[in-house]
Design a protein around this motif. Sequence first.
Motif, PDB file in Angstrom:
ATOM      1  N   TYR A 139      -3.227   8.528  -0.989  1.00  0.00           N
ATOM      2  CA  TYR A 139      -3.258   7.583   0.139  1.00  0.00           C
ATOM      3  C   TYR A 139      -4.625   6.901   0.209  1.00  0.00           C
ATOM      4  CZ  TYR A 139      -3.415   6.152   5.093  1.00  0.00           C
ATOM      5  OH  TYR A 139      -3.562   5.447   6.268  1.00  0.00           O
ATOM      6  N   ALA A 140      -5.691   7.671   0.075  1.00  0.00           N
ATOM      7  CA  ALA A 140      -7.040   7.100   0.096  1.00  0.00           C
ATOM      8  C   ALA A 140      -7.245   6.132  -1.066  1.00  0.00           C
ATOM      9  CB  ALA A 140      -8.084   8.208   0.058  1.00  0.00           C
ATOM     10  N   ALA A 141      -6.610   6.435  -2.197  1.00  0.00           N
ATOM     11  CA  ALA A 141      -6.721   5.583  -3.393  1.00  0.00           C
ATOM     12  C   ALA A 141      -5.753   4.394  -3.353  1.00  0.00           C
ATOM     13  CB  ALA A 141      -6.464   6.413  -4.639  1.00  0.00           C
ATOM     14  N   GLU A 142      -4.965   4.309  -2.278  1.00  0.00           N
ATOM     15  CA  GLU A 142      -4.004   3.217  -2.072  1.00  0.00           C
ATOM     16  C   GLU A 142      -2.925   3.161  -3.146  1.00  0.00           C
ATOM     17  OE1 GLU A 142      -6.184  -0.410  -1.412  1.00  0.00           O
ATOM     18  OE2 GLU A 142      -7.050   0.338   0.469  1.00  0.00           O
ATOM     19  N   GLN A 143      -2.662   4.313  -3.777  1.00  0.00           N
ATOM     20  CA  GLN A 143      -1.514   4.389  -4.684  1.00  0.00           C
ATOM     21  C   GLN A 143      -0.220   4.570  -3.905  1.00  0.00           C
ATOM     22  OE1 GLN A 143      -1.749   6.472  -8.438  1.00  0.00           O
ATOM     23  NE2 GLN A 143      -3.931   6.863  -8.093  1.00  0.00           N
ATOM     24  N   VAL A 144      -0.349   5.033  -2.670  1.00  0.00           N
ATOM     25  CA  VAL A 144       0.779   5.121  -1.749  1.00  0.00           C
ATOM     26  C   VAL A 144       0.280   4.597  -0.404  1.00  0.00           C
ATOM     27  CG1 VAL A 144       0.287   7.557  -1.215  1.00  0.00           C
ATOM     28  CG2 VAL A 144       2.551   6.642  -0.775  1.00  0.00           C
ATOM     29  N   ARG A 145       1.126   3.811   0.261  1.00  0.00           N
ATOM     30  CA  ARG A 145       0.653   3.110   1.467  1.00  0.00           C
ATOM     31  C   ARG A 145       0.736   3.984   2.719  1.00  0.00           C
ATOM     32  NH1 ARG A 145       3.473  -1.394  -1.373  1.00  0.00           N
ATOM     33  NH2 ARG A 145       1.785  -2.709  -2.197  1.00  0.00           N
ATOM     34  N   SER A 146       1.697   4.892   2.754  1.00  0.00           N
ATOM     35  CA  SER A 146       1.841   5.815   3.881  1.00  0.00           C
ATOM     36  C   SER A 146       2.361   7.135   3.330  1.00  0.00           C
ATOM     37  CB  SER A 146       2.815   5.259   4.930  1.00  0.00           C
ATOM     38  OG  SER A 146       2.373   4.008   5.425  1.00  0.00           O
ATOM     39  N   ILE A 147       2.076   8.219   4.053  1.00  0.00           N
ATOM     40  CA  ILE A 147       2.484   9.548   3.584  1.00  0.00           C
ATOM     41  C   ILE A 147       3.138  10.311   4.728  1.00  0.00           C
ATOM     42  CG2 ILE A 147       0.879   9.775   1.649  1.00  0.00           C
ATOM     43  CD1 ILE A 147      -1.096  11.184   3.507  1.00  0.00           C
ATOM     44  N   GLY A 148       4.055  11.191   4.375  1.00  0.00           N
ATOM     45  CA  GLY A 148       4.759  11.930   5.411  1.00  0.00           C
ATOM     46  C   GLY A 148       5.445  13.162   4.864  1.00  0.00           C
ATOM     47  N   VAL A 149       6.316  13.695   5.679  1.00  0.00           N
ATOM     48  CA  VAL A 149       7.013  14.941   5.360  1.00  0.00           C
ATOM     49  C   VAL A 149       8.493  14.771   5.689  1.00  0.00           C
ATOM     50  CG1 VAL A 149       4.964  16.379   5.715  1.00  0.00           C
ATOM     51  CG2 VAL A 149       6.465  15.893   7.658  1.00  0.00           C
ATOM     52  N   SER A 150       9.271  15.773   5.318  1.00  0.00           N
ATOM     53  CA  SER A 150      10.694  15.764   5.615  1.00  0.00           C
ATOM     54  C   SER A 150      11.140  17.193   5.879  1.00  0.00           C
ATOM     55  CB  SER A 150      11.472  15.175   4.427  1.00  0.00           C
ATOM     56  OG  SER A 150      12.851  15.090   4.703  1.00  0.00           O
ATOM     57  N   ASN A 151      11.990  17.344   6.873  1.00  0.00           N
ATOM     58  CA  ASN A 151      12.531  18.662   7.236  1.00  0.00           C
ATOM     59  C   ASN A 151      11.474  19.611   7.796  1.00  0.00           C
ATOM     60  OD1 ASN A 151      15.407  18.336   6.301  1.00  0.00           O
ATOM     61  ND2 ASN A 151      14.326  17.899   4.381  1.00  0.00           N
ATOM     62  N   PHE A 152      10.356  19.080   8.266  1.00  0.00           N
ATOM     63  CA  PHE A 152       9.314  19.906   8.868  1.00  0.00           C
ATOM     64  C   PHE A 152       9.602  20.094  10.352  1.00  0.00           C
ATOM     65  CE2 PHE A 152       7.265  19.673   4.980  1.00  0.00           C
ATOM     66  CZ  PHE A 152       5.948  20.121   4.981  1.00  0.00           C
ATOM     67  N   ASP A 153       9.471  21.340  10.829  1.00  0.00           N
ATOM     68  CA  ASP A 153       9.576  21.588  12.266  1.00  0.00           C
ATOM     69  C   ASP A 153       8.172  21.662  12.866  1.00  0.00           C
ATOM     70  OD1 ASP A 153       8.586  24.146  11.674  1.00  0.00           O
ATOM     71  OD2 ASP A 153      10.527  25.136  11.920  1.00  0.00           O
ATOM     72  N   VAL A 154       8.089  21.983  14.142  1.00  0.00           N
ATOM     73  CA  VAL A 154       6.794  21.980  14.829  1.00  0.00           C
ATOM     74  C   VAL A 154       5.815  22.945  14.172  1.00  0.00           C
ATOM     75  CG1 VAL A 154       5.616  22.517  16.992  1.00  0.00           C
ATOM     76  CG2 VAL A 154       7.740  21.181  17.024  1.00  0.00           C
ATOM     77  N   GLU A 155       6.291  24.138  13.835  1.00  0.00           N
ATOM     78  CA  GLU A 155       5.406  25.130  13.206  1.00  0.00           C
ATOM     79  C   GLU A 155       4.855  24.615  11.883  1.00  0.00           C
ATOM     80  OE1 GLU A 155       5.474  29.809  11.670  1.00  0.00           O
ATOM     81  OE2 GLU A 155       7.275  28.919  12.564  1.00  0.00           O
ATOM     82  N   ASP A 156       5.699  23.991  11.091  1.00  0.00           N
ATOM     83  CA  ASP A 156       5.252  23.438   9.800  1.00  0.00           C
ATOM     84  C   ASP A 156       4.216  22.327  10.007  1.00  0.00           C
ATOM     85  OD1 ASP A 156       7.113  25.031   8.297  1.00  0.00           O
ATOM     86  OD2 ASP A 156       8.697  23.629   8.853  1.00  0.00           O
ATOM     87  N   LEU A 157       4.473  21.467  10.982  1.00  0.00           N
ATOM     88  CA  LEU A 157       3.550  20.363  11.263  1.00  0.00           C
ATOM     89  C   LEU A 157       2.213  20.880  11.790  1.00  0.00           C
ATOM     90  CD1 LEU A 157       6.175  17.976  12.867  1.00  0.00           C
ATOM     91  CD2 LEU A 157       4.889  17.486  10.774  1.00  0.00           C
ATOM     92  N   GLU A 158       2.267  21.875  12.646  1.00  0.00           N
ATOM     93  CA  GLU A 158       1.041  22.460  13.209  1.00  0.00           C
ATOM     94  C   GLU A 158       0.196  23.099  12.115  1.00  0.00           C
ATOM     95  OE1 GLU A 158       0.439  23.368  17.408  1.00  0.00           O
ATOM     96  OE2 GLU A 158       0.092  21.518  16.288  1.00  0.00           O
ATOM     97  N   SER A 159       0.846  23.747  11.172  1.00  0.00           N
ATOM     98  CA  SER A 159       0.130  24.373  10.057  1.00  0.00           C
ATOM     99  C   SER A 159      -0.639  23.323   9.267  1.00  0.00           C
ATOM    100  CB  SER A 159       1.120  25.100   9.147  1.00  0.00           C
ATOM    101  OG  SER A 159       0.483  25.511   7.954  1.00  0.00           O
ATOM    102  N   LEU A 160       0.008  22.193   8.977  1.00  0.00           N
ATOM    103  CA  LEU A 160      -0.674  21.117   8.263  1.00  0.00           C
ATOM    104  C   LEU A 160      -1.843  20.578   9.084  1.00  0.00           C
ATOM    105  CD1 LEU A 160       1.708  18.511   6.582  1.00  0.00           C
ATOM    106  CD2 LEU A 160       0.294  20.256   5.488  1.00  0.00           C
ATOM    107  N   ALA A 161      -1.601  20.355  10.369  1.00  0.00           N
ATOM    108  CA  ALA A 161      -2.609  19.733  11.229  1.00  0.00           C
ATOM    109  C   ALA A 161      -3.894  20.547  11.279  1.00  0.00           C
ATOM    110  CB  ALA A 161      -2.056  19.547  12.639  1.00  0.00           C
ATOM    111  N   GLY A 162      -3.764  21.868  11.167  1.00  0.00           N
ATOM    112  CA  GLY A 162      -4.939  22.723  11.271  1.00  0.00           C
ATOM    113  C   GLY A 162      -5.825  22.738  10.038  1.00  0.00           C
ATOM    114  N   HIS A 163      -5.344  22.195   8.917  1.00  0.00           N
ATOM    115  CA  HIS A 163      -6.083  22.331   7.652  1.00  0.00           C
ATOM    116  C   HIS A 163      -6.233  21.031   6.865  1.00  0.00           C
ATOM    117  CE1 HIS A 163      -4.503  26.386   8.574  1.00  0.00           C
ATOM    118  NE2 HIS A 163      -5.636  26.795   8.065  1.00  0.00           N
TER     119      HIS A 163
END
Length: 274
Positions: A139-163
Amino acid sequence: MMSILTETFPLSSGHRIPKVGFGTWQIPEGSEAYDAVTEALRVGYRHIDSALAYGNERSVGRAIRDSGVPREEVYITTKLPAEIKDAKGAREAFQTSRSNLDLGPIDLWLIHAPWPWQDIGSDHKAGNIEVWKVFEELYAAEQVRSIGVSNFDVEDLESLAGHTEVTPHANQIRWFIGNTQPETTAYCHDRDILVEGYSPLATGKLLDDDRLSGIAEKYGKSVAQVSIRYLLEKSVLPLPKSVTPARIEANAQLDFDLAADDVAALDQLSNSVD
């Protein structure tokens, strides 16, 4: 072109994404995928959703290139296979997807699921963090314009957010009348993570639901059209899919609004359909 197909949602990346996507799950590589995407683009869809695991990226990319629609007018999403949870594998998979599609930078790249499909629910938080850091690099290198996830629940999202540094720009989840994942949806909306809804017709199960047919008749629409429109009323991006030309076109005929009382009635069906 139907106006809903030209409308967009803003993403926290600063980019915009067409409000309705055309899904290609279970559409085989070759003429079937090529013809379906060609028809979707002809009708006016400008957002095509694929995945490396679908095995159809080459046909999807070729259909877009052959369509005559300028590349900058088409939004392409693809996904990292769910079983890849290491940096090296993520980088290799990205290059494979990019080569398959042959469309230049990818508009949106998603982690397909927080766990391998053969081991749903298993803990891969560390692997998701490792992979997400590759997403951030690309994303920083602009090889992809936006990034995301699929099938993530709140716990999965929180885990990513912390690190990690970048909050996902989108979370693509199974979302339809009767299965609206309220906790995950609210969490995402509160954090400016766009919710995309796949299987907006519950893989066809909603089409025979008598409770929806009365509402559909009131608007002179099909149950499918009302079901897909419901997602838009909830600021969720629908991803209908079909290989039938008439349905591809009908699924995009969403230029109507559902009255508040009908939305409320559909809300009452939440989590009663599976």
